[in-house]
Write an enzyme that holds these catalytic residues in place. Structure first.
Site, PDB file in Angstrom:
ATOM      1  N   LYS A 287      -2.252 -14.471 -11.364  1.00 20.15           N
ATOM      2  CA  LYS A 287      -2.601 -14.135 -12.757  1.00 20.15           C
ATOM      3  C   LYS A 287      -2.245 -15.311 -13.671  1.00 20.15           C
ATOM      4  O   LYS A 287      -3.027 -15.687 -14.546  1.00 20.15           O
ATOM      5  CB  LYS A 287      -1.817 -12.907 -13.230  1.00 20.15           C
ATOM      6  CG  LYS A 287      -2.253 -11.589 -12.629  1.00 20.15           C
ATOM      7  CD  LYS A 287      -1.483 -10.440 -13.289  1.00 20.15           C
ATOM      8  CE  LYS A 287      -1.643  -9.138 -12.539  1.00 20.15           C
ATOM      9  NZ  LYS A 287      -0.747  -8.083 -13.015  1.00 20.15           N
TER      10      LYS A 287
ATOM     11  N   HIS B  59     -20.759   2.117  14.593  1.00 21.41           N
ATOM     12  CA  HIS B  59     -21.917   1.235  14.783  1.00 21.41           C
ATOM     13  C   HIS B  59     -21.650  -0.143  14.209  1.00 21.41           C
ATOM     14  O   HIS B  59     -22.580  -0.893  13.919  1.00 21.41           O
ATOM     15  CB  HIS B  59     -23.153   1.864  14.146  1.00 21.41           C
ATOM     16  CG  HIS B  59     -23.476   3.184  14.766  1.00 21.41           C
ATOM     17  ND1 HIS B  59     -24.295   3.299  15.879  1.00 21.41           N
ATOM     18  CD2 HIS B  59     -23.034   4.430  14.492  1.00 21.41           C
ATOM     19  CE1 HIS B  59     -24.369   4.577  16.225  1.00 21.41           C
ATOM     20  NE2 HIS B  59     -23.605   5.283  15.399  1.00 21.41           N
TER      21      HIS B  59
HETATM   22  O1  F6P Z   1      -2.446  -5.944  -9.665  1.00 20.68           O
HETATM   23  C1  F6P Z   1      -1.208  -5.479 -10.041  1.00 20.68           C
HETATM   24  C2  F6P Z   1      -1.234  -4.223 -10.828  1.00 20.68           C
HETATM   25  O2  F6P Z   1      -0.098  -4.252 -11.637  1.00 20.68           O
HETATM   26  C3  F6P Z   1      -1.241  -2.965  -9.991  1.00 20.68           C
HETATM   27  O3  F6P Z   1      -0.009  -2.667  -9.453  1.00 20.68           O
HETATM   28  C4  F6P Z   1      -1.736  -1.977 -10.974  1.00 20.68           C
HETATM   29  O4  F6P Z   1      -2.126  -0.783 -10.362  1.00 20.68           O
HETATM   30  C5  F6P Z   1      -2.877  -2.756 -11.577  1.00 20.68           C
HETATM   31  O5  F6P Z   1      -2.367  -4.068 -11.656  1.00 20.68           O
HETATM   32  C6  F6P Z   1      -3.372  -2.295 -12.899  1.00 20.68           C
HETATM   33  O6  F6P Z   1      -2.402  -2.348 -13.894  1.00 20.68           O
HETATM   34  P1  F6P Z   1      -2.588  -1.588 -15.261  1.00 20.68           P
HETATM   35  O7  F6P Z   1      -2.701  -0.135 -14.996  1.00 20.68           O
HETATM   36  O8  F6P Z   1      -1.363  -1.925 -16.065  1.00 20.68           O
HETATM   37  O9  F6P Z   1      -3.839  -2.097 -15.926  1.00 20.68           O
END
Ligand code: F6P
Length: 543
Positions: A508, A388
């Site tokens: 990041k 839908h």
């Molecule tokens: O976003 C990248 C990442 O490293 C993922 O691959 C991972 O699952 C997530 O961040 C969380 O990372 P962490 O478990 O170290 O907090």
């Protein structure tokens, strides 16, 4: 793995597939089915309780034969064996890739740097089981002596998507006296909404982070600690209300969690491959240790199947090859994952990280720029809701979108009327996509001329239907391992490293620079591009 001397697209196997595509790429499924009365039964593999029907794909026997040859020439089998043996195939991070060791049977041996990791896996599983039992039977009590009623998992990416997906998928098996919440986003709304009706005295936080440095998770964990201590007052309460799942004992104790309450895992478990490790602690508390073991056993069965089954009857290999066929020869950009099972509502989101963080790569393992398509975009929603919403485009739009339909024969809720209708819909969708509705048929039905083009369904839109018995812990384990290994198969053929994720780093770093510029009391000197500078100024003015 054998060293590739030729670029992938210059190999004989690739070239042959290109020629084959030119020959059969335009063939219509109506014709393919009309020519072979047995196609629907022949082009299906039944293994491990999964009926994998790939007959509604734009393939012939020859296509499968040529795709299998491509996989063989790419050394998929040897690459898989190297992974299962614990070789350091994640070369950009210098790590082994052993999520399969998480479900290895007790007594088996897998060596990493000369050490058998299987006993360590089982030692953690035993500690998790012990802890999960105590929380489930109320013998793990909070600081004030009240039993725990709420479990809040704080994590993001692989430390969230697997646990939340598995909890939703297996809710039917979950302890109904416990509430489960999952907090991932740095947006404070996520935490605030998750805890707004919870009593800190009855709440246990699982801080799940492989690195224990992830901005979102650590910010949420600190907020959780403040939230809990506001009521519990005594910092000693942290020991009863916070446990950690991590590979980083140093950061865990710096946060204030006793490492006696830490469940470890290892650098050879990638985040997106970690739901069967201690990252699954919330899952184990929800469904209990025995069901968790059943889930591991399901994944293990798929591991064995992947290693042993001939490629033409190997579910992960077939799935990987079919995806590659559309991605690289038809130019399809996306794959829709459409579970006809409401409990799998988070499965597409889980798969997005698994597939796209793994194979969203632009260079080969040895750093050479790639001139062919790698990982497609995965997306989806459970049926019938999607019907839908976006199915219009899949049926009549200009894009080719191969679909994965997932459906179960049995409904644990025993609401037969609902289930028959649910299943009728998924079968109907696959049929409609493949065969469509031709102009002549519409005219026979007396449809007005001007409406005929609008009501025509061209068909020839491919799909796999995976019909399984019931959504049990074991079935979920199989399904997850199926996709894991199909991603691996594709990665091996595309020559990428599916186990690193450098693409998440730049954002990041930049956020780390912008954060202080947003917070600073005095006007910061901005050195970004003019767009970013303007956005920062506007936000500072309006916040
Ligand atoms: O976003 C990248 C990442 O490293 C993922 O691959 C991972 O699952 C997530 O961040 C969380 O990372 P962490 O478990 O170290 O907090």
């Amino acid at each position: 793995m054998a060293k590739n001397t030729k670029p992938l697209t210059s190999t004989e196997e690739w070239r042959t597939l290109e020629a084959h595509y030119r020959k059969i790429g335009g063939a219509h499924l109506r014709k393919l089915f009309a020519e072979d009365a047995k196609r629907g039964e022949r082009m299906a593999v039944s293994a491990l309780g999964i009926y994998f029907d790939y007959s509604k794909h734009r393939v012939t026997d020859e296509t499968i034969r040529l795709l299998v040859k491509l996989a063989e020439a790419a050394g998929v089998r040897a690459a898989a064996e190297a992974m299962f043996r614990g070789e350091k195939i994640n070369i950009t991070e210098g790590r082994a890739v052993l999520h399969t060791a998480l479900r290895a049977p007790k007594g088996s041996s897998i060596l990493v740097d000369g050490e058998n990791v299987v006993p360590r896996v089982h030692a953690v599983l035993d500690r998790m089981s012990d802890f999960a039992r105590k929380v489930r039977d109320g013998s793990w009590v909070g600081h004030t002596g009240k039993p725990i009623r709420n479990i809040v998992n704080i994590g993001i990416g692989g430390s969230d998507l697997g646990p939340v997906m598995a909890y939703e998928a297996l809710r039917h098996y979950s302890h109904r006296g416990l509430n489960f919440r999952f907090v991932s986003n740095i947006d404070g709304a996520d935490f605030a909404e998750a805890v707004q009706d919870l009593n800190p005295k009855e709440t246990l936080f699982i801080v799940a982070s492989k690195t224990f440095t992830t901005l979102e998770t650590m910010t949420n964990a600190r907020t959780a600690r403040d939230w809990a201590l506001k009521v519990l007052k005594d910092p000693a309460a942290v020991a009863k209300h916070f446990v950690a799942v991590s590979t980083n004992a140093g950061e865990v104790s710096r946060f204030g969690i006793d490492t006696a309450n830490m469940f470890g895992f290892w650098d050879w478990v990638g985040g997106r491959y970690s739901m069967f490790s201690a990252i699954g602690l919330s899952t184990m508390i929800a469904i209990g240790p025995d069901n968790f073991q059943a889930m591991l056993a399901g994944a293990r069965e798929m591991d064995e199947h992947f290693l042993k089954a001939p490629f033409e009857r190997n579910l992960p290999v077939l799935m990987g090859l079919l995806g590659l066929w559309y991605n690289n020869f038809f130019g399809a950009q996306t794959i829709a994952v459409l579970p006809y099972a409401q409990p799998l509502k988070r499965f597409p989101a889980y798969l997005q990280q698994l597939t796209m963080e793994s194979n969203g790569k632009r260079v080969t393992v040895d750093g050479t720029a790639i001139d062919y398509q790698t990982g497609p975009v995965y997306w989806g929603e459970p049926g019938t809701n999607g019907q839908h919403s976006f199915y219009q485009l899949i049926h009549q739009g200009t894009k080719l979108i191969p679909c994965d339909f997932i459906v179960f024969s049995k409904d644990p809720n025993r609401l037969a009327v609902h289930h028959d209708l649910l299943v009728a819909n998924v079968f109907a969708q696959a049929e409609a996509l493949a065969f469509g509705k031709a102009e002549q048929e519409l005219r026979r039905e007396g449809v007005e001329d001007r409406l005929v083009p609008h009501k025509t369904f061209a068909g020839n839109r491919p799909s796999t239907t995976m019909l399984m018995d019931e959504l049990t812990p074991s079935a979920l384990g199989k399904l997850v391992a199926l996709y894991e290994h199909s991603v691996f198969t594709q990665g091996a053929i595309w020559r990428v490293n599916p186990f690193d994720q450098w693409g998440v780093e730049l954002g990041k770093v930049l956020a780390g620079r912008i954060g202080p510029e947003l917070e600073s009391e005095t006007e910061p000197e901005l050195a970004h591009d003019s767009s970013t500078n303007a956005l920062i100024r506007r936000y500072r003015k309006n916040k």
